[in-house]
Enzyme design. Sequence first.
Site, PDB file in Angstrom:
ATOM      1  CB  CYS A  16      71.317  54.244  18.257  1.00  0.00           C
ATOM      2  SG  CYS A  16      72.857  54.322  17.333  1.00  0.00           S
ATOM      3  CG  ASP A 430      38.194  32.642  43.099  1.00  0.00           C
ATOM      4  OD1 ASP A 430      37.694  32.832  44.212  1.00  0.00           O
ATOM      5  OD2 ASP A 430      37.528  32.437  42.066  1.00  0.00           O
ATOM      6  CG  ASP A 645      38.466  36.416  41.377  1.00  0.00           C
ATOM      7  OD1 ASP A 645      38.214  36.388  42.589  1.00  0.00           O
ATOM      8  OD2 ASP A 645      38.167  35.497  40.592  1.00  0.00           O
TER       9      ASP A 645
END
Length: 757
Positions: A16, A430, A645
């Site tokens: 379905c 970072d 970033d």
Amino acid sequence: METIRIRLQGMSCASCANRVEKAIKEVSGVIECNVNFALSQATVSYNSQKTNLTYIQESVREAGYYAFAESEQEEDTEKKAREAEEKELTRKVILGGIISSFLFIGSLPAMTGLHIPFLPSWLHNYWLQLFLSLPVQLWCGKSFFVGAFKAFKHQTADMNTLVALGTGAAYLYSLFATFNSNFFITQGLKPEVYYEASSVIITLLLLGKLLENRARGKTSEAIHKLMGLQAKTARVIRSGKESDIPIQQVVVGDVILVRPGEKIPVDGAVVEGESSIDESMVTGEPIPVKKQVGDEVIGATINKTGSFKFQATKIGKDTVLAQIVQLVKDAQGSKAPIQKLADKITGWFVPVVIAIAIFTFIIWFTTIGNMTFAMITTVGVLIIACPCALGLATPTSIMVGTGKGAENGVLIKGADSLELAHKLTTIVCDKTGTITQGKPSVTNYITVKGVTNNNEIELLAIAAALEKNSEHPLAEAVVNYAQSQGVQNPLAEVTNFEAVAGMGVQGNVSGKLVQIGTQRWMDELKIDTQTLQSNLQQWESEAKTTALIAINGKIEGLIGIADAIKPSSGDAVKALQKMGLEVVMLTGDNQKTAEAIASEVGIKRIFAEVRPDQKASIIQSIQQERNSSKQKHKIVAMVGDGINDAPALAQADVGIAIGTGTDVAMSASDLTLISGDLWGIVTAIQLSHATMKNIRQNLFFAYIYNVLSIPIAAGILYPFFGWLLNPMIAGAAMAFSSVSVVSNALRLRKFRPKVNL
């Protein structure tokens, strides 16, 4: 493009879900659609200039189902609907169970060929069995036949079709035997009826559906837990008076009083008082966090010690909790790449099973000429086949996995990110705000003159005036230090201010050209910094960031800034390395400072003095490197917290944002670590491994179940062992195959991150 979630009604199996998904995708303007059978919902992305919700709902209706916008059905309404469905299923199971028991007991002599003296013969009377089985067939099994008819009207087939064909064939055959027993006698055959088989199969399937629904409800309990965290009322202060109001009536700017032990109603900032806040339900961190004037507080967290007042800054869907709930819902509605194979198989599953059933009937009827035997095997094939197990295998695990992530402070944007996380080979971090705390402070300051304190203060005031125009954390550290040293506001006016990416800042202060930045920038500007080199090198060797101050092209001073390393960074890096991952540090800081920080946390590979615009290209270059152990390209995750970033986060295979960072970084990422702790990366990868293992187990169970059960039901063992599968056993197996898959997925709820690797 717009993205909406719609609630679906009428789906009974994975076939379905495939049909609804196909119908929605055929609507002009729909870009993407994912239907989640386990959640009974669809996530649809579409071009709002080409289509709208009404067209999408119409396409779902034409496919034989119903669709509602999520806003049209509140959580309470959905809960009531689930409870009503569960009550009806329970009533049907009880009635079906009682009747099926009578029919089964009465049929034991015929099934076993044994004489059971204590059983009255009238229990096996065909007409009595017909009368008893009618309520089961017409009321308990109604949903299967209605569903099958709807599928037939739309020229398709689903699980309802298999059940309706199987039980219907057994029942019609029994009716024929009841009304025309003489036909069988004249043929030298004994008329057999299978009312008990049809009734028992329907009852077992309903029991399986009931247990499955209950289990599926538990897969979303993480969402319900999160939503239950929200406070119901807030104590606001308006016109000097305190009053308790429903949380829905709070507006931005309201001042709210919170006492010890109370939940914080909405997000805001402390304006009076201080306290310790238990933020564990949002960040996963068990230690209470001290809050004072100016600090942000998060709605749904718990005030532990003191009373304080805060001003509401975010309400309703803008709060952190609401965004977490939304993100988890989005992730649970998404599809993992591993699900594609299951979807393809589910798409042609039912037609193939019907074909196998017809083939089974023809083979046995033509070889042994026994109508009863041929019918039993055919019904067995139709009943035992289960597309639901295939359809539930992946989404149930994803739902539990993303929920566990949220409980542990890891927000997962989509199922594809969760799947990819366990394949990572490299983690690029970072430095500022990721490995370090992101709250730098000035530790050293000297001038080339250094004669009097006045000279130092005067230069510091000029530097602070220029830095106040920058949003960089290092600039904030300089301004704060200047104020602590007695530099008074207002600071001098700055003109022609410019931030030079990755280098520093410059501008005119009181008619002087002031430049503050890195050694590399000073070299490019051809400014002689020799007089401060010994101090600069000494500070950088101590993992401090240095900023040189030049006025009118002449060096005048040097500032040393330290950013403390997060307590958990070193252990988290070691844990990642133990997991076989390469950890890389990426920073705009100078080489010596970067090396000192990397050495302290155990990182061996660094990229220093990297400008923001270079970060994405470095990620790309690492991705193109070969992974030595597998000789494949590296799969890279980038971890960062700043606006600069965002491109690198988007470039990485998996972008991981620190939740204490900016909204831009979080929106560009695939995972968000709410607490800002690098241990969240370890948790995310462990969770990815656990979830993928669980999905593979589910898919194995689902595939092996169908691969083995269908041939057995077809009678493949009969020529060798004389053994034939009873359709009632087939019904029980089918009913509990889906339950077993969902139950296995629920084992993920016991997931706990391993701290000691």
